[in-house]
Design a protein around this motif. Sequence first.
Motif, PDB file in Angstrom:
ATOM      1  N   ALA A 107    -103.293  98.819  75.931  1.00  0.00           N
ATOM      2  CA  ALA A 107    -103.871  99.828  75.029  1.00  0.00           C
ATOM      3  C   ALA A 107    -104.613 100.898  75.817  1.00  0.00           C
ATOM      4  O   ALA A 107    -104.525 102.095  75.502  1.00  0.00           O
ATOM      5  N   LEU A 108    -105.345 100.492  76.840  1.00  0.00           N
ATOM      6  CA  LEU A 108    -106.067 101.475  77.665  1.00  0.00           C
ATOM      7  C   LEU A 108    -105.097 102.354  78.445  1.00  0.00           C
ATOM      8  O   LEU A 108    -105.335 103.556  78.609  1.00  0.00           O
TER       9      LEU A 108
ATOM     10  N   TYR B 251    -103.710 104.790  75.942  1.00  0.00           N
ATOM     11  CA  TYR B 251    -104.763 105.780  75.682  1.00  0.00           C
ATOM     12  C   TYR B 251    -104.804 106.819  76.802  1.00  0.00           C
ATOM     13  O   TYR B 251    -104.861 108.022  76.548  1.00  0.00           O
TER      14      TYR B 251
ATOM     15  N   THR C  43    -107.317 107.358  69.899  1.00  0.00           N
ATOM     16  CA  THR C  43    -107.627 105.930  69.938  1.00  0.00           C
ATOM     17  C   THR C  43    -106.799 105.164  68.906  1.00  0.00           C
ATOM     18  O   THR C  43    -106.223 104.121  69.220  1.00  0.00           O
TER      19      THR C  43
ATOM     20  N   ALA D 161    -103.260 104.980  70.098  1.00  0.00           N
ATOM     21  CA  ALA D 161    -103.105 103.992  71.178  1.00  0.00           C
ATOM     22  C   ALA D 161    -103.044 102.581  70.595  1.00  0.00           C
ATOM     23  O   ALA D 161    -102.233 101.756  71.040  1.00  0.00           O
TER      24      ALA D 161
ATOM     25  N   LEU E 257    -109.953  98.950  73.496  1.00  0.00           N
ATOM     26  CA  LEU E 257    -110.263 100.343  73.154  1.00  0.00           C
ATOM     27  C   LEU E 257    -111.722 100.499  72.710  1.00  0.00           C
ATOM     28  O   LEU E 257    -112.387 101.484  73.069  1.00  0.00           O
TER      29      LEU E 257
ATOM     30  N   TRP F 200    -113.912 100.370  75.756  1.00  0.00           N
ATOM     31  CA  TRP F 200    -113.797 101.647  76.447  1.00  0.00           C
ATOM     32  C   TRP F 200    -114.650 102.717  75.765  1.00  0.00           C
ATOM     33  O   TRP F 200    -115.380 103.463  76.409  1.00  0.00           O
ATOM     34  N   LYS F 201    -114.580 102.791  74.441  1.00  0.00           N
ATOM     35  CA  LYS F 201    -115.365 103.769  73.676  1.00  0.00           C
ATOM     36  C   LYS F 201    -116.858 103.511  73.843  1.00  0.00           C
ATOM     37  O   LYS F 201    -117.649 104.444  73.987  1.00  0.00           O
TER      38      LYS F 201
END
Length: 157
Positions: free
Chosen positions: A84-85, A88, A98, A101, A140, A143-144
């Motif tokens: 997913a990253l 993204y 996001t 992704a 995700l 990450w956010k």
Amino acid sequence: MKKIIPLLILLIIVFISSGQTPEQQSLVGTLEKWLPNKPFESFLSHFHIPYWGILVSIEERGYYPFVEFLIRKGTHFCYFGMIALAVYAALPRFKYRTLSAAILTMLFAIADEFHQSLTSGRTATSQDVMLDTAGAITGLLIWKLIKTIKQRKFAKK
């Protein structure tokens, strides 16, 4: 183009793994060598995980296959977070990056399960798709969160 290379590498690894039989992927022999005294057996014996219509446990599978099950499912979760990253990072910046992704990673998980269903001894499960998608969303969100914390620290300086 450089941004898509990590994603392609991760997807190739998933594709190769999904094409392997359970025997080719077995970790039981390695676990028996690394964990000869069955550490955490009493702790792990309390867990009964519903999966594909059964309760997976040490009693149901045995110690080493149960540990292998936990490792495999943990790997699924983390690996699809990484995918997913990578998705993204490969996407252009836009409002729904996001969400896009997460959705694309879920579609990769569905494709992975389908590919797995074509492999001898393997089955496709919606539970694995849900686990993979949960890993993607978690990756995700982490990450956010990291980005938000960094932005707040930078704004305070």
